[in-house]
Design a protein around this motif. Structure first.
Motif, PDB file in Angstrom:
ATOM      1  N   GLY A 103       0.971  -1.034  -0.048  1.00 63.24           N
ATOM      2  CA  GLY A 103       0.084   0.066   0.076  1.00 63.24           C
ATOM      3  C   GLY A 103       0.864   1.288  -0.078  1.00 63.24           C
ATOM      4  O   GLY A 103       1.736   1.177   0.556  1.00 63.24           O
ATOM      5  N   SER A 104       0.489   2.413  -0.797  1.00 61.47           N
ATOM      6  CA  SER A 104       0.877   3.639  -0.829  1.00 61.47           C
ATOM      7  C   SER A 104       0.072   4.931  -0.416  1.00 61.47           C
ATOM      8  O   SER A 104      -0.976   4.870  -1.409  1.00 61.47           O
ATOM      9  CB  SER A 104       1.777   3.705  -2.014  1.00 61.47           C
ATOM     10  N   GLY A 105       0.450   5.552   0.352  1.00 65.02           N
ATOM     11  CA  GLY A 105      -0.508   6.602   0.585  1.00 65.02           C
ATOM     12  C   GLY A 105      -1.640   6.398   1.863  1.00 65.02           C
ATOM     13  O   GLY A 105      -1.626   7.385   2.594  1.00 65.02           O
ATOM     14  N   GLU A 106      -2.202   5.506   1.701  1.00 64.06           N
ATOM     15  CA  GLU A 106      -3.045   5.027   2.981  1.00 64.06           C
ATOM     16  C   GLU A 106      -2.814   3.495   3.178  1.00 64.06           C
ATOM     17  O   GLU A 106      -2.920   2.634   2.044  1.00 64.06           O
ATOM     18  CB  GLU A 106      -4.637   5.656   2.564  1.00 64.06           C
ATOM     19  N   ILE A 107      -3.196   3.068   4.406  1.00 66.25           N
ATOM     20  CA  ILE A 107      -3.149   1.840   4.719  1.00 66.25           C
ATOM     21  C   ILE A 107      -4.263   1.687   5.919  1.00 66.25           C
ATOM     22  O   ILE A 107      -4.694   2.626   6.371  1.00 66.25           O
ATOM     23  CB  ILE A 107      -1.753   1.316   5.342  1.00 66.25           C
ATOM     24  N   TYR A 108      -4.687   0.239   6.210  1.00 65.21           N
ATOM     25  CA  TYR A 108      -5.660   0.054   7.444  1.00 65.21           C
ATOM     26  C   TYR A 108      -4.863   0.355   8.759  1.00 65.21           C
ATOM     27  O   TYR A 108      -3.546   0.342   8.728  1.00 65.21           O
ATOM     28  CB  TYR A 108      -6.208  -1.227   7.233  1.00 65.21           C
ATOM     29  N   ASP A 109      -5.542   0.803   9.635  1.00 68.76           N
ATOM     30  CA  ASP A 109      -5.090   1.402  10.950  1.00 68.76           C
ATOM     31  C   ASP A 109      -4.492   0.235  11.918  1.00 68.76           C
ATOM     32  O   ASP A 109      -3.915   0.807  13.099  1.00 68.76           O
ATOM     33  CB  ASP A 109      -5.962   2.414  11.474  1.00 68.76           C
ATOM     34  N   GLY A 110      -4.503  -0.813  11.739  1.00 65.34           N
ATOM     35  CA  GLY A 110      -4.024  -1.890  12.263  1.00 65.34           C
ATOM     36  C   GLY A 110      -4.971  -2.533  13.472  1.00 65.34           C
ATOM     37  O   GLY A 110      -4.810  -3.368  14.271  1.00 65.34           O
ATOM     38  N   THR A 111      -6.458  -1.908  13.336  1.00 66.22           N
ATOM     39  CA  THR A 111      -7.234  -2.542  14.284  1.00 66.22           C
ATOM     40  C   THR A 111      -8.258  -3.527  13.636  1.00 66.22           C
ATOM     41  O   THR A 111      -9.371  -4.132  14.236  1.00 66.22           O
ATOM     42  CB  THR A 111      -8.204  -1.384  14.830  1.00 66.22           C
TER      43      THR A 111
END
Ligand code: SF4
Length: 144
Positions: A103-111
């Motif tokens: 992913g580049s620029g945005e990814i899931y937040d880990g939750t």
């Protein structure tokens, strides 16, 4: 030109769920005369397919849904694909959006709740640090 590409975008079933994410606009780059170099940093870093989904945590680690820290495999895969990019002379990569590695620029937040935050996956970040331009599949049409 030679372009590094997430293998799942080219139809390789290497995603965590054992499926691909074949993307016509990415495959169309071949018809434009570009040579596409497929890589999958998660598999090349030593993870099996299928595998539990994983997300990048805010501290940078990658943890899968079962709670296992898989950061080392993600980092190993990032180094391997960077080496491939250098060996092949790729200055551009087209990588799967929102992936914890590509992913580049945005990814899931880990939750694991579907929330997106600004950030890069581990491999995308490593490639960018090395001076390689990283685009997502939705930007493939912009490549000349
Ligand atoms: Fe696709 Fe990248 Fe995930 Fe491999 S690591 S399945 S190439 S998004």
């Amino acid at each position: 030109m030679k372009i590094l590409v997430s293998a799942c975008l080219l139809g390789v079933p290497c995603r965590y769920d054992g499926k691909s994410k074949k993307h016509p606009e990415v495959e169309a780059l071949r018809a434009q005369g570009h040579e596409l170099i497929p890589v999958c940093p998660e598999v090349q870093g030593g993870l099996s397919t299928p595998r539990p989904p994983a997300e990048r945590q805010r501290d940078g680690r990658v943890v899968n849904r079962e709670g296992t820290d898989v950061t080392a495999q993600y980092q190993a895969g990032a180094e391997i694909v960077l080496n491939t990019a250098r060996e092949q002379g790729c200055e551009l990569a087209v990588l799967k959006e929102r992936s914890p590695s590509c992913g580049s620029g945005e990814i899931y937040d880990g939750t694991f709740t579907g929330q997106l935050i600004p950030g890069d996956g581990v491999a995308a970040q490593r490639l960018r640090q090395a001076g390689i331009k990283v685009l997502g599949e939705s930007q493939a049409e912009t490549i000349q």
